[in-house]
Design a protein around this motif. Structure first.
Motif, PDB file in Angstrom:
ATOM      1  N   GLN A  67      12.652  -2.848   8.103  1.00 35.23           N
ATOM      2  CA  GLN A  67      11.656  -2.682   7.482  1.00 35.23           C
ATOM      3  C   GLN A  67      11.608  -1.155   6.787  1.00 35.23           C
ATOM      4  N   TRP A  68      11.903  -1.135   5.523  1.00 33.13           N
ATOM      5  CA  TRP A  68      11.779   0.221   4.708  1.00 33.13           C
ATOM      6  C   TRP A  68      10.711   0.310   3.721  1.00 33.13           C
ATOM      7  N   LEU A  69      10.153   1.233   3.416  1.00 33.04           N
ATOM      8  CA  LEU A  69       9.012   1.662   2.298  1.00 33.04           C
ATOM      9  C   LEU A  69       9.781   2.379   1.078  1.00 33.04           C
ATOM     10  N   MET A  70       9.138   1.763   0.042  1.00 35.50           N
ATOM     11  CA  MET A  70       9.240   2.738  -1.220  1.00 35.50           C
ATOM     12  C   MET A  70       7.878   2.924  -1.635  1.00 35.50           C
ATOM     13  N   SER A  71       7.739   4.607  -2.117  1.00 34.91           N
ATOM     14  CA  SER A  71       6.710   5.128  -2.649  1.00 34.91           C
ATOM     15  C   SER A  71       7.112   5.384  -4.100  1.00 34.91           C
ATOM     16  N   ARG A  87      12.770   4.664   5.969  1.00 39.34           N
ATOM     17  CA  ARG A  87      12.543   3.855   7.307  1.00 39.34           C
ATOM     18  C   ARG A  87      11.256   4.449   7.960  1.00 39.34           C
ATOM     19  N   PRO A  88      10.244   3.850   8.166  1.00 42.42           N
ATOM     20  CA  PRO A  88       8.810   4.476   8.835  1.00 42.42           C
ATOM     21  C   PRO A  88       9.179   4.605  10.067  1.00 42.42           C
ATOM     22  N   GLN A  89      10.254   4.157  10.859  1.00 45.86           N
ATOM     23  CA  GLN A  89      10.396   4.123  12.342  1.00 45.86           C
ATOM     24  C   GLN A  89      11.245   5.514  12.610  1.00 45.86           C
ATOM     25  N   GLY A  90      11.466   5.906  11.660  1.00 43.42           N
ATOM     26  CA  GLY A  90      12.402   7.509  11.999  1.00 43.42           C
ATOM     27  C   GLY A  90      13.964   7.423  11.669  1.00 43.42           C
ATOM     28  N   LYS A  91      14.553   6.464  12.293  1.00 42.62           N
ATOM     29  CA  LYS A  91      16.167   6.584  12.182  1.00 42.62           C
ATOM     30  C   LYS A  91      16.559   5.329  11.964  1.00 42.62           C
ATOM     31  N   SER A  92      17.329   5.061  10.971  1.00 43.67           N
ATOM     32  CA  SER A  92      18.009   3.902  10.889  1.00 43.67           C
ATOM     33  C   SER A  92      19.048   3.385  11.660  1.00 43.67           C
ATOM     34  N   TYR A  93      19.443   2.463  11.976  1.00 48.11           N
ATOM     35  CA  TYR A  93      20.563   1.829  12.947  1.00 48.11           C
ATOM     36  C   TYR A  93      21.688   1.283  12.061  1.00 48.11           C
ATOM     37  N   LEU A  94      21.322   1.117  10.873  1.00 43.75           N
ATOM     38  CA  LEU A  94      22.486   0.612  10.098  1.00 43.75           C
ATOM     39  C   LEU A  94      23.278   1.629   9.553  1.00 43.75           C
ATOM     40  N   PHE A  95      24.474   1.090   9.232  1.00 44.56           N
ATOM     41  CA  PHE A  95      25.467   2.170   8.540  1.00 44.56           C
ATOM     42  C   PHE A  95      25.710   1.702   7.225  1.00 44.56           C
ATOM     43  N   LYS A 107      14.360  13.007 -15.989  1.00 46.62           N
ATOM     44  CA  LYS A 107      15.401  13.828 -15.376  1.00 46.62           C
ATOM     45  C   LYS A 107      15.271  14.289 -14.183  1.00 46.62           C
ATOM     46  N   ILE A 108      15.999  14.127 -13.227  1.00 47.26           N
ATOM     47  CA  ILE A 108      15.847  14.668 -11.713  1.00 47.26           C
ATOM     48  C   ILE A 108      15.710  16.244 -11.546  1.00 47.26           C
ATOM     49  N   LYS A 109      14.598  16.713 -11.077  1.00 53.60           N
ATOM     50  CA  LYS A 109      14.446  18.195 -10.937  1.00 53.60           C
ATOM     51  C   LYS A 109      14.806  18.362  -9.516  1.00 53.60           C
ATOM     52  N   TYR A 110      14.541  17.547  -8.418  1.00 50.92           N
ATOM     53  CA  TYR A 110      14.673  17.878  -7.317  1.00 50.92           C
ATOM     54  C   TYR A 110      14.799  16.276  -6.369  1.00 50.92           C
ATOM     55  N   ALA A 111      15.897  16.413  -5.690  1.00 45.97           N
ATOM     56  CA  ALA A 111      16.150  15.283  -4.696  1.00 45.97           C
ATOM     57  C   ALA A 111      16.854  15.904  -3.434  1.00 45.97           C
ATOM     58  N   ASN A 112      16.487  14.946  -2.417  1.00 43.24           N
ATOM     59  CA  ASN A 112      17.217  15.371  -0.940  1.00 43.24           C
ATOM     60  C   ASN A 112      17.353  13.814  -0.098  1.00 43.24           C
ATOM     61  N   ALA A 113      18.208  13.879   0.742  1.00 46.90           N
ATOM     62  CA  ALA A 113      18.415  12.705   1.424  1.00 46.90           C
ATOM     63  C   ALA A 113      18.405  13.227   2.993  1.00 46.90           C
ATOM     64  N   TYR A 114      17.942  12.476   3.826  1.00 43.48           N
ATOM     65  CA  TYR A 114      18.142  12.660   5.241  1.00 43.48           C
ATOM     66  C   TYR A 114      18.543  11.602   5.934  1.00 43.48           C
ATOM     67  N   SER A 115      19.267  11.896   7.329  1.00 43.96           N
ATOM     68  CA  SER A 115      19.819  11.135   8.154  1.00 43.96           C
ATOM     69  C   SER A 115      18.784  10.571   9.237  1.00 43.96           C
ATOM     70  N   GLN A 116      17.650  11.210   9.461  1.00 43.60           N
ATOM     71  CA  GLN A 116      16.646  10.805  10.030  1.00 43.60           C
ATOM     72  C   GLN A 116      15.180  11.544   9.792  1.00 43.60           C
ATOM     73  N   GLN A 149      24.808   7.437   7.565  1.00 42.90           N
ATOM     74  CA  GLN A 149      23.553   7.574   8.188  1.00 42.90           C
ATOM     75  C   GLN A 149      22.593   8.129   6.917  1.00 42.90           C
ATOM     76  N   LEU A 150      21.505   6.976   6.833  1.00 42.53           N
ATOM     77  CA  LEU A 150      20.639   7.341   5.749  1.00 42.53           C
ATOM     78  C   LEU A 150      19.362   6.949   6.255  1.00 42.53           C
ATOM     79  N   SER A 151      18.222   7.575   6.234  1.00 46.28           N
ATOM     80  CA  SER A 151      16.971   7.109   6.814  1.00 46.28           C
ATOM     81  C   SER A 151      15.608   7.374   5.815  1.00 46.28           C
TER      82      SER A 151
END
Length: 164
Positions: A67-71, A87-95, A107-116, A149-151
């Motif tokens: 279960q993931w969320l999009m805002s 993923r609200p649980q913190g860390k995804s276990y999917l690859f 036009k994107i001004k800021y972006a970031n991606a997280y593993s956890q 890894q993406l969360s």
């Protein structure tokens, strides 16, 4: 009697204004739950506010559905549109074999991606800058550098809103 009548009118108007404010806010932002499905198949999930849209496209392996969320949200002045997928649980276990977020109408001004993501005493752990690429309207994994890894993914775009 006139005072009690005025008070009732004031209370009714106050509730009406509160309702209108809440309704306007709901039209400008929303959070929706969706399943991230493994199996290596490419999936896309999309949400919009007004004419602005966020699409999250991915393929992942291992485990079961998560279960993931999009805002998505639009600033009061219509100049910024934001999209967060996590993923609200913190860390995804999917690859994840691939991911891409696309913001339409901005036009994107800021972006970031997280593993956890933050939670349970942990803080957000960002991906290394070389693991993903930020384009004019997309954020995508970098082939050969993404660690699978993406969360969480967040992007804020400037709309093409013009003042009259």
């Amino acid at each position: 009697m006139a005072t009690l009548s005025n008070l009732c009118v004031f209370i009714n108007v106050s509730f009406l204004l509160l309702f209108l404010f809440i309704s306007a806010s709901a039209e400008r932002q929303k959070t929706v739950e969706f399943n991230v499905k493994p199996g290596g198949v490419v999936h896309t999930f999309t949400e919009a506010v007004k004419e602005y849209e966020c699409s999250f496209t991915y393929a992942s392996q291992g485990g079961t559905n998560e279960q993931w969320l999009m805002s998505v949200g639009l600033s009061d002045d219509d100049k910024l549109f934001s999209c967060s997928v996590w993923r609200p649980q913190g860390k995804s276990y999917l690859f994840f074999t691939q991911f891409k977020a696309e913001l339409k109408g901005t036009k994107i001004k800021y972006a970031n991606a997280y593993s956890q993501t933050a939670g349970a005493g942990h803080s957000d752990v960002p991906l290394k800058p070389e693991e993903f690429t930020v384009g004019e309207s997309t954020v995508t994994h970098t082939d050969g550098k993404f660690s699978a890894q993406l969360s969480k993914l967040t992007a804020i775009g400037q709309t093409r809103h013009d003042e009259l």
